[in-house]
Design a protein around this motif. Structure first.
Motif, PDB file in Angstrom:
ATOM      1  N   VAL A  70       5.074   3.376  -3.784  1.00  0.00           N
ATOM      2  CA  VAL A  70       6.277   3.206  -4.586  1.00  0.00           C
ATOM      3  C   VAL A  70       6.799   4.586  -4.955  1.00  0.00           C
ATOM      4  N   VAL A  71       8.121   4.722  -4.929  1.00  0.00           N
ATOM      5  CA  VAL A  71       8.749   5.955  -5.374  1.00  0.00           C
ATOM      6  C   VAL A  71       9.166   5.751  -6.825  1.00  0.00           C
ATOM      7  N   LYS A  72       8.577   6.529  -7.717  1.00  0.00           N
ATOM      8  CA  LYS A  72       8.932   6.413  -9.120  1.00  0.00           C
ATOM      9  C   LYS A  72      10.356   6.912  -9.351  1.00  0.00           C
ATOM     10  N   LEU A  73      10.903   6.576 -10.514  1.00  0.00           N
ATOM     11  CA  LEU A  73      12.306   6.925 -10.768  1.00  0.00           C
ATOM     12  C   LEU A  73      12.513   8.438 -10.756  1.00  0.00           C
ATOM     13  N   ASN A  74      11.451   9.191 -10.983  1.00  0.00           N
ATOM     14  CA  ASN A  74      11.574  10.653 -10.926  1.00  0.00           C
ATOM     15  C   ASN A  74      11.357  11.193  -9.507  1.00  0.00           C
ATOM     16  N   GLY A  75      11.184  10.278  -8.523  1.00  0.00           N
ATOM     17  CA  GLY A  75      11.057  10.700  -7.142  1.00  0.00           C
ATOM     18  C   GLY A  75       9.638  10.930  -6.670  1.00  0.00           C
ATOM     19  N   GLU A  76       8.687  10.749  -7.565  1.00  0.00           N
ATOM     20  CA  GLU A  76       7.295  10.954  -7.201  1.00  0.00           C
ATOM     21  C   GLU A  76       6.800   9.734  -6.423  1.00  0.00           C
ATOM     22  N   VAL A  77       6.124   9.967  -5.282  1.00  0.00           N
ATOM     23  CA  VAL A  77       5.589   8.860  -4.488  1.00  0.00           C
ATOM     24  C   VAL A  77       4.139   8.642  -4.892  1.00  0.00           C
ATOM     25  N   ILE A  78       3.823   7.401  -5.251  1.00  0.00           N
ATOM     26  CA  ILE A  78       2.447   7.110  -5.639  1.00  0.00           C
ATOM     27  C   ILE A  78       1.953   5.890  -4.876  1.00  0.00           C
ATOM     28  N   SER A  79       0.628   5.798  -4.756  1.00  0.00           N
ATOM     29  CA  SER A  79       0.048   4.571  -4.244  1.00  0.00           C
ATOM     30  C   SER A  79      -0.255   3.679  -5.428  1.00  0.00           C
ATOM     31  N   CYS A  80      -0.083   2.392  -5.238  1.00  0.00           N
ATOM     32  CA  CYS A  80      -0.205   1.461  -6.361  1.00  0.00           C
ATOM     33  C   CYS A  80      -0.222   0.053  -5.799  1.00  0.00           C
ATOM     34  N   THR A  81      -0.226  -0.895  -6.714  1.00  0.00           N
ATOM     35  CA  THR A  81      -0.066  -2.292  -6.338  1.00  0.00           C
ATOM     36  C   THR A  81       1.322  -2.724  -6.784  1.00  0.00           C
ATOM     37  N   ILE A  82       2.081  -3.332  -5.872  1.00  0.00           N
ATOM     38  CA  ILE A  82       3.406  -3.814  -6.236  1.00  0.00           C
ATOM     39  C   ILE A  82       3.264  -5.156  -6.926  1.00  0.00           C
ATOM     40  N   GLY A  83       3.978  -5.313  -8.032  1.00  0.00           N
ATOM     41  CA  GLY A  83       3.804  -6.500  -8.859  1.00  0.00           C
ATOM     42  C   GLY A  83       2.745  -6.231  -9.907  1.00  0.00           C
ATOM     43  N   THR A  84       2.330  -7.267 -10.574  1.00  0.00           N
ATOM     44  CA  THR A  84       1.436  -7.077 -11.705  1.00  0.00           C
ATOM     45  C   THR A  84       0.096  -7.758 -11.531  1.00  0.00           C
ATOM     46  N   GLY A  85      -0.152  -8.403 -10.388  1.00  0.00           N
ATOM     47  CA  GLY A  85      -1.383  -9.156 -10.297  1.00  0.00           C
ATOM     48  C   GLY A  85      -1.343 -10.331 -11.252  1.00  0.00           C
ATOM     49  N   ASP A  86      -2.433 -10.627 -11.870  1.00  0.00           N
ATOM     50  CA  ASP A  86      -2.518 -11.811 -12.732  1.00  0.00           C
ATOM     51  C   ASP A  86      -1.972 -11.549 -14.124  1.00  0.00           C
ATOM     52  N   ASP A  87      -1.973 -10.296 -14.530  1.00  0.00           N
ATOM     53  CA  ASP A  87      -1.723  -9.992 -15.936  1.00  0.00           C
ATOM     54  C   ASP A  87      -0.467  -9.125 -16.059  1.00  0.00           C
ATOM     55  N   ILE A  88       0.557  -9.661 -16.679  1.00  0.00           N
ATOM     56  CA  ILE A  88       1.821  -8.935 -16.799  1.00  0.00           C
ATOM     57  C   ILE A  88       1.628  -7.616 -17.554  1.00  0.00           C
ATOM     58  N   SER A  89       0.625  -7.549 -18.411  1.00  0.00           N
ATOM     59  CA  SER A  89       0.414  -6.328 -19.191  1.00  0.00           C
ATOM     60  C   SER A  89      -0.085  -5.177 -18.328  1.00  0.00           C
ATOM     61  N   GLU A  90      -0.467  -5.482 -17.070  1.00  0.00           N
ATOM     62  CA  GLU A  90      -0.904  -4.407 -16.181  1.00  0.00           C
ATOM     63  C   GLU A  90       0.260  -3.591 -15.642  1.00  0.00           C
ATOM     64  N   ALA A  91       1.448  -4.116 -15.748  1.00  0.00           N
ATOM     65  CA  ALA A  91       2.612  -3.400 -15.222  1.00  0.00           C
ATOM     66  C   ALA A  91       2.748  -2.069 -15.945  1.00  0.00           C
ATOM     67  N   VAL A  92       2.879  -0.999 -15.182  1.00  0.00           N
ATOM     68  CA  VAL A  92       2.962   0.319 -15.814  1.00  0.00           C
ATOM     69  C   VAL A  92       4.315   0.977 -15.631  1.00  0.00           C
ATOM     70  N   GLY A  93       5.152   0.421 -14.759  1.00  0.00           N
ATOM     71  CA  GLY A  93       6.449   1.055 -14.587  1.00  0.00           C
ATOM     72  C   GLY A  93       7.253   0.376 -13.506  1.00  0.00           C
ATOM     73  N   VAL A  94       8.435   0.928 -13.281  1.00  0.00           N
ATOM     74  CA  VAL A  94       9.273   0.435 -12.199  1.00  0.00           C
ATOM     75  C   VAL A  94       9.551   1.576 -11.238  1.00  0.00           C
ATOM     76  N   GLY A  95       9.790   1.211 -10.012  1.00  0.00           N
ATOM     77  CA  GLY A  95      10.096   2.213  -9.004  1.00  0.00           C
ATOM     78  C   GLY A  95      10.791   1.554  -7.841  1.00  0.00           C
ATOM     79  N   TYR A  96      10.934   2.320  -6.783  1.00  0.00           N
ATOM     80  CA  TYR A  96      11.593   1.823  -5.585  1.00  0.00           C
ATOM     81  C   TYR A  96      10.595   1.787  -4.439  1.00  0.00           C
ATOM     82  N   ILE A  97      10.801   0.819  -3.536  1.00  0.00           N
ATOM     83  CA  ILE A  97       9.964   0.745  -2.338  1.00  0.00           C
ATOM     84  C   ILE A  97      10.587   1.633  -1.276  1.00  0.00           C
ATOM     85  N   PRO A  98       9.797   2.579  -0.713  1.00  0.00           N
ATOM     86  CA  PRO A  98      10.352   3.437   0.339  1.00  0.00           C
ATOM     87  C   PRO A  98      10.839   2.591   1.511  1.00  0.00           C
ATOM     88  N   HIS A  99      12.016   2.919   2.043  1.00  0.00           N
ATOM     89  CA  HIS A  99      12.599   2.051   3.065  1.00  0.00           C
ATOM     90  C   HIS A  99      11.753   2.004   4.324  1.00  0.00           C
TER      91      HIS A  99
END
Ligand SMILES: [Zn+2]
Length: 93
Positions: free
Chosen positions: A41-70
């Motif tokens: 995911v590309v974070k809003l500041n342009g940093e590319v990180i590895s992560c899990t898209i979505g939140t899994g089972d627990d919505i509280s796990e969500a840590v941010g929003v970003g963009y999926i690299p095309h």
């Protein structure tokens, strides 16, 4: 809005901290577990990180929003790869 030259879909460019423009899908996604997972995911500041898209089972796990690299969703990305592997196309590069 820009369009992908491969598949024609609308894309946006997110500027990375290094000043590079990364083509991304225009819709934002929620991501969780930064540093883990296979998704990129590309974070809003342009940093590319590895992560899990979505939140899994627990919505509280969500840590941010970003963009999926095309390049990870582009249907034409495979065609580009095939073309590069083709001996005929290879002579053009
Ligand atoms: Zn594309």
């Amino acid at each position: 809005m820009a369009r992908c030259r491969g598949c024609g879909k609308e894309i946006i460019f997110v500027k990375s901290p290094a000043g590079k423009f990364i083509p991304c899908d225009p819709s934002k996604v929620i991501f969780s577990r930064p540093g883990e997972g296979k998704a990129r995911v590309v974070k809003l500041n342009g940093e590319v990180i590895s992560c899990t898209i979505g939140t899994g089972d627990d919505i509280s796990e969500a840590v941010g929003v970003g963009y999926i690299p095309h390049w990870s969703t582009c249907k034409a990305a495979n065609q580009f790869r095939k073309k590069k592997e083709s001996p005929l196309q290879g002579t053009l590069f």
